[in-house]
Structures are given as C-alpha cells and as structure tokens.
Scaffold this active site. Structure first.
Site, PDB file in Angstrom:
ATOM      1  N   GLY A  21      15.361   0.871  -1.208  1.00  0.00           N
ATOM      2  CA  GLY A  21      15.963   0.648   0.110  1.00  0.00           C
ATOM      3  C   GLY A  21      15.375   1.514   1.211  1.00  0.00           C
ATOM      4  O   GLY A  21      16.047   1.774   2.215  1.00  0.00           O
ATOM      5  N   GLU A  92       5.508   2.386   5.154  1.00  0.00           N
ATOM      6  CA  GLU A  92       4.398   2.431   4.183  1.00  0.00           C
ATOM      7  C   GLU A  92       3.408   3.534   4.555  1.00  0.00           C
ATOM      8  O   GLU A  92       2.194   3.354   4.471  1.00  0.00           O
ATOM      9  CB  GLU A  92       3.668   1.073   4.135  1.00  0.00           C
ATOM     10  CG  GLU A  92       4.545  -0.111   3.809  1.00  0.00           C
ATOM     11  CD  GLU A  92       5.042  -0.133   2.367  1.00  0.00           C
ATOM     12  OE1 GLU A  92       4.717   0.790   1.599  1.00  0.00           O
ATOM     13  OE2 GLU A  92       5.771  -1.078   2.041  1.00  0.00           O
TER      14      GLU A  92
END
Ligand code: TMP
Ligand code: MG
Ligand code: ZN
Length: 195
Positions: A21, A92
């Site tokens: 998450g 990311e």
C-alpha cells in the site's frame, strides 16, 4: 506529514515490499495537501508503465496524475519546479539514479516537503539502489508491510516468480511487473535461488 508554514523542508519515505500500500499512502498524503491548498508536483519513474504512463496507480487502482521522469535523468525534475510549489512527490523512487539524492536534498533544504515511495528491498531481499541513503537522510520513514502469500504472516519482502519458480539471484534487478511475477512474502517464506 509535519509540514509547517515556516518552510522547514523535510524528506519523508514510505517503503516496504510490493502490495503493502505504498502508493495508496502516497496518494493519501497528496489528497491531504489538496485539501490544505498546497501546490505540489508528482513524479514517477518512466519505466513503470504497468497501469498507465501519465499517472501513479496503486495495485488497488487508486490513481493520480504524475509526470514521468527518465530514471537516468532525475535533474529533469528541475524543469517543473516553480516558486509556488511546496511539495515534491515521487513514486517508485528506488529506480532513480543516485543523483536524485542531491536533488531532493537541495529542495528539502530550500523548504520543500519531499514525499517518496519505494521498495526498500529488491527481490533478493537486498537493499534496493539508492534506498539506504535516502532512508538515512529522511526525517520520517514509514515502513509498511503486506501479507505473506504463503503463510499469511506479515510480509516484509517481495518474491519474484519466473515460470512458477523463485527467480535466480543472477536475474536483473529491475523488472517491472505486478501480480504475474511478484508476491509479498515474510522472511521465512522468501526464497532466492543462488546459481
Ligand atoms: P510497487 O512497489 O509499486 O508494487 O512496484 C514495484 C516495482 O518494482 C514493480 O514494477 C516491480 C519492480 N521490481 C523490480 O524491478 N525489482 C525488484 O527486485 C522488485 C522486488 C520489484
Ligand atoms: Mg506502488
Ligand atoms: Zn510467510
């Protein structure tokens, strides 16, 4: 998280395995800035095209618009930052070249809130690229966990699976993917095949 008006910048990192998450939490913090009427920019690694190129998308399909950045050219971020921006959000972050550290530090020193999400560990269970340094420099670290797909315990690692088998340690570090090639696993169930 602790953003204040006197413009003391900070770096926040949300880390953990896949399916924990991280992106959901990133989006949650972004929405709060929206309510607070703070201006921010969201960036993502241009190699992550799993669900969309112009958006950050969680595994649960929450999404938010984002600017794709070449992982080898984090300095491209500078082109978008204007004086009215109070926060930079990066998803990311583990994929980016190490020069992103200097860049983010510079903006935090200038008073910006920096919120990053990324994998702390790669599929081998080893620290991922720039993450150790970023985690050390951050004021706030949130380590999320997932559920182990094998035993149901708390998962802190990501298992890469190729053709139904655990990936070999010699396999490349970067391989974009989701449920077809990765599973969340606990320390006990995480497997690395040495070759
Ligand atoms: P996620 O953290 O948002 O789930 O996405 C992680 C991305 O990183 C996903 O595209 C798979 C990729 N990945 C690698 O490239 N190497 C790795 O070792 C691991 C665990 C994931
Ligand atoms: Mg994510
Ligand atoms: Zn397990």
């Amino acid at each position: 998280m602790y953003y204040s008006e006197n413009k003391i910048g900070e770096i926040e990192v949300i880390c953990g395995p896949m399916f924990a998450g991280k992106t959901e939490e990133l989006i949650r913090r972004t929405r709060r800035m929206e309510y607070a009427k703070k201006k921010y920019l969201i960036f993502k690694a241009n190699i992550d095209n799993r669900y969309s190129t112009g958006e950050v998308v969680s595994h649960n399909k929450s999404k938010i618009k984002a600017i794709p950045i070449d992982i080898n050219k984090p300095e491209d971020i500078e082109k978008y930052v204007t004086d009215d921006i109070s926060a930079l959000v990066i998803d990311e972050v583990q994929f980016f070249d190490k020069s992103i550290i200097k860049l983010l530090t510079k903006y935090a020193n200038q008073g910006l809130r920096i919120i990053c999400a990324g994998l702390d560990l790669d599929f081998k269970g080893e620290p991922f690229g720039i993450m150790p340094e970023l985690l050390a420099l951050a004021e706030h670290v949130t380590k999320l966990t997932a559920i182990c797909m094998v035993c149901g315990e708390e998962a802190t690692r990501t298992q890469r699976i190729i053709d139904g088998k655990p990936a070999k340690a010699s396999s490349e570090t970067i391989m974009v993917g989701a449920k077809e090639s990765y599973e969340a696993r606990c320390r006990k169930c995480h497997e690395v095949v040495n070759d």
